[in-house]
Design an enzyme around this catalytic site. Sequence first.
Site, short mmCIF file in Angstrom:
data_model
loop_
_atom_site.label_atom_id
_atom_site.label_comp_id
_atom_site.label_asym_id
_atom_site.label_seq_id
_atom_site.Cartn_x
_atom_site.Cartn_y
_atom_site.Cartn_z
N GLY B 13 0.83 -1.21 0.00
CA GLY B 13 0.00 0.00 0.00
C GLY B 13 0.86 1.25 0.00
O GLY B 13 0.52 2.26 -0.61
N ASN B 14 2.02 1.18 0.65
CA ASN B 14 2.91 2.35 0.70
C ASN B 14 3.42 2.72 -0.69
O ASN B 14 3.63 3.89 -0.98
CB ASN B 14 4.09 2.08 1.63
CG ASN B 14 3.66 2.10 3.09
OD1 ASN B 14 2.86 2.93 3.48
ND2 ASN B 14 4.16 1.17 3.86
N LYS B 130 -2.64 -3.40 15.72
CA LYS B 130 -2.32 -2.65 14.50
C LYS B 130 -2.94 -1.25 14.56
O LYS B 130 -4.15 -1.10 14.55
CB LYS B 130 -2.88 -3.42 13.29
CG LYS B 130 -2.46 -2.86 11.98
CD LYS B 130 -2.08 -3.93 10.96
CE LYS B 130 -1.64 -3.27 9.67
NZ LYS B 130 -0.20 -3.28 9.47
N LYS B 214 -1.94 -8.02 4.02
CA LYS B 214 -2.12 -8.30 2.59
C LYS B 214 -1.20 -9.43 2.10
O LYS B 214 -1.51 -10.09 1.11
CB LYS B 214 -1.95 -7.04 1.75
CG LYS B 214 -0.57 -6.46 1.67
CD LYS B 214 0.12 -6.70 0.37
CE LYS B 214 1.50 -6.10 0.30
NZ LYS B 214 2.38 -6.25 1.47
N LYS B 276 6.21 -11.15 5.37
CA LYS B 276 6.48 -11.44 3.96
C LYS B 276 7.18 -12.79 3.82
O LYS B 276 6.79 -13.62 3.00
CB LYS B 276 7.34 -10.33 3.33
CG LYS B 276 6.62 -8.98 3.32
CD LYS B 276 7.44 -7.89 2.66
CE LYS B 276 7.03 -6.53 3.18
NZ LYS B 276 5.60 -6.27 3.24
#
Lengths: 314, 314
Positions: B13-14, B130, B214, B276
């Site tokens: 998203g960044n 979060k 994500k 990740k």
Amino acid sequence: MEKKKRIVIALGGNALGNTLPEQMAAVKITAKAIIDLIEEGCEVVIAHGNGPQVGMINNAMAALTRENPNQPNTPLSVCVAMSQAYIGYDLQNALREEMLIRNIPDIPVTTMITQVRVSADDPAFETPSKPIGHFMTEEEATLAAEKYGYIVKEDSGRGYRRVVASPKPAEIVEIRAIRSLVNDGQLVIACGGGGIPVTLQGTHLKGASAVIDKDFASRLLAEELDADCLIILTAVEKAAINFGKPNQEWLSDITTEQARKYMAEGHFAPGSMLPKVQAATEFAESKPGRTSLITLLEKAKDGILGKTGTSIHQ
Amino acid sequence: MEKKKRIVIALGGNALGNTLPEQMAAVKITAKAIIDLIEEGCEVVIAHGNGPQVGMINNAMAALTRENPNQPNTPLSVCVAMSQAYIGYDLQNALREEMLIRNIPDIPVTTMITQVRVSADDPAFETPSKPIGHFMTEEEATLAAEKYGYIVKEDSGRGYRRVVASPKPAEIVEIRAIRSLVNDGQLVIACGGGGIPVTLQGTHLKGASAVIDKDFASRLLAEELDADCLIILTAVEKAAINFGKPNQEWLSDITTEQARKYMAEGHFAPGSMLPKVQAATEFAESKPGRTSLITLLEKAKDGILGKTGTSIHQ
């Protein structure tokens, strides 16, 4: 097996409620009416309006910019995109749930972000007339006009509002994807709010400061999907001539010629019943065998069974 | 004809920018990298994050409620839905345009509003951690906690922020529709922001106050679509062990066993490289022949050609 009757439904944005709690209640009623049609053996595609919803989102984005001047203004086209998700998310869930409750084999339901191309030469761009968003003072209106290039107009003595064009839909950009899913028997929500209005500029699709009438977008969607029927759902069970007069007459079954005659005679209110009758007529004229129906949400099934509504056919 | 390599891409998203103008610039770069892969003969499916975007939308909806107390609060799940449209609209246009510019046969591109079911029993709900949305004063935080039931935490001396849970994805609700389009060779943007988090309550899918990572949603999407490769794009070309230390070592090609060992040894930063590597490892472990790749957006093509990135395989 007989080929299923393919129907495109145009839902009114007003019928979806003004707030999220209202919407969550409204989509349940909507889902019942739509699943009724599926139980009748129809193949359904859903388009919808977004008047109150895009107004609310537009106001929210404007409020953010007022609080934080570093936050760029959010174009109307982006607000339309967000309204498609805002409505589609609730609507697809209500549809899914209604199928589960009725214990009928559930069909995948999805909301597709849909852009609708309009012509940059559409004469509607010369006379923007559709008011959107919140009321402003004269001072705020002048500022908005200077800062964002908005066209503002005094609205019925209640203050100033931004007005935008309402051009005719020329092309549904995502039609191939929509067609794939519909041909696969899936339930698709598309062209929300009449679609995100875009114009083609070279290779680029540029968001337009416009709103596309959802009835016209639904007509185009129905034609592109080779639907058998376009159902325009509204706040009355039938269209009428001489509406509100002593000689008012509800219309049950009319030909496209009759519809054209009544439109020319000015029987239908512009911005209200007129675009519905116009879209319905154009769809019925577009190919032999295609019919349109204008009726109440709750009467959609009765309408398909020929029991009520205004049916328009060649 | 050789079967095309199916790839699920997880975009950060960044990397999509903090504002709309930034996003419109960022999606052009993203589109180039993705169309490179299509030109290499790959079949691509796109998932993406939404951190800055859902924060902005959440702030806008909160600003609207502050200006108008009659406006109900907008749940985080609805903000995630809107962020899928906000990002997807620009991204699908940039992809469409890049295909046109390169004069390659254009593939239909669509954004699908995607819900991802999480378990209401997910332990993450017990320890929401979060942070999302804007900073609040202690007073505002107390009010938000009372009024909306938010869980708020002091964040690094800069004020209070709402914190939400980050549960694991259990099911992609719209997977059948996504699979239909992907199997038809179309380009789909799905699971935006990790998907709209929902829990199953009876027949109802209820929006959850949560954000789904994500990378984990992309892992599930890749498995469900029987992809050959999961590419997680990030801000570094390769993952590293002993990151930032004199004995730092970039990882080019590792087995899932090595990845598990490095994770256990604490080589990867939680909330950054760790999820990740974890998602990438789980995907590679899920079926023989599946590989994962972690690299820079601009290096995606070189990564697929085996020239760079961290490749994880059985």
